[in-house]
Write a protein that holds these residues in place. Structure first.
Motif, PDB file in Angstrom:
ATOM      1  N   ILE A   1       0.847  -1.098   0.139  1.00  0.00           N
ATOM      2  CA  ILE A   1       0.389  -0.268  -0.064  1.00  0.00           C
ATOM      3  C   ILE A   1       0.900   1.294   0.076  1.00  0.00           C
ATOM      4  N   GLU A   2       2.372   1.291   0.320  1.00  0.00           N
ATOM      5  CA  GLU A   2       3.151   2.787   0.359  1.00  0.00           C
ATOM      6  C   GLU A   2       3.503   2.874  -0.733  1.00  0.00           C
ATOM      7  N   LYS A   3       3.388   1.709  -1.908  1.00  0.00           N
ATOM      8  CA  LYS A   3       3.864   1.522  -3.286  1.00  0.00           C
ATOM      9  C   LYS A   3       2.720   3.068  -4.191  1.00  0.00           C
ATOM     10  N   GLY A   4       1.453   2.649  -3.549  1.00  0.00           N
ATOM     11  CA  GLY A   4       0.323   3.735  -4.212  1.00  0.00           C
ATOM     12  C   GLY A   4      -0.055   4.968  -3.182  1.00  0.00           C
ATOM     13  N   ILE A   5       1.200   5.278  -1.829  1.00  0.00           N
ATOM     14  CA  ILE A   5       0.545   6.589  -1.520  1.00  0.00           C
ATOM     15  C   ILE A   5       0.350   8.241  -1.623  1.00  0.00           C
TER      16      ILE A   5
END
Length: 154
Positions: free
Chosen positions: A145-149
């Motif tokens: 999810i950090e990749k899409g923050i």
């Protein structure tokens, strides 16, 4: 003779019974997200993963911020890795709510899994306190999810 035939029949019956176990290849899609109730701005972060695709979503509790959605490709290797990180038999036995999610504005996390037979379950728990059975997959999902923050911000 009748007793041995009956015994062989019973043994054959027992050996032909299938276990009702579910494995990670049965996962159709999974969702993961976080939310904070006493929050202004982007208070909810969600992610939906399917074979080949990940959809990131960020939103607030009202119209103060515009919802942001973006879609990215998900490699087969990443998808397989995430699926292998969960034991579906343990997951489907967990209660829907673990602990006290978002009590005292501590935040909440959730994981929802649907398999190909249509079985779906969602487990919500306190932010940062994944149930022991979910620690491996939640760690993987937090990284994903950090990749899409920051998607769609620029």
């Amino acid at each position: 003779m009748k007793k041995s035939a009956f015994l062989l029949f019973i043994i054959g019956l027992l050996l032909s019974c299938e276990k009702n176990e579910v494995n990670s290849s049965d996962i159709k899609q999974l969702g993961y997200g976080t939310s904070f109730g006493m929050c202004v701005g982007y208070c909810k972060n969600d992610m939906l993963l399917k074979a080949g695709t990940v959809i990131y979503s960020r939103s607030g509790w009202n119209n103060q911020v515009e919802a942001i959605d973006c879609i990215e490709n998900l490699t087969q290797l990443s998808w397989d890795s995430i699926k292998k990180a969960v034991d579906l038999n343990e997951f489907f036995l967990l209660p829907q709510i673990v602990g006290c999610p978002d009590c005292a504005d501590g935040g909440a996390e959730w994981l929802e899994i649907e398999n190909f037979s249509g079985k779906k379950s969602k487990v919500t728990f306190e932010y940062g306190k994944a149930p022991e059975e979910l620690e491996t997959i939640i760690t993987a999902l937090r990284t994903q999810i950090e990749k899409g923050i920051n998607c769609e911000e620029f």
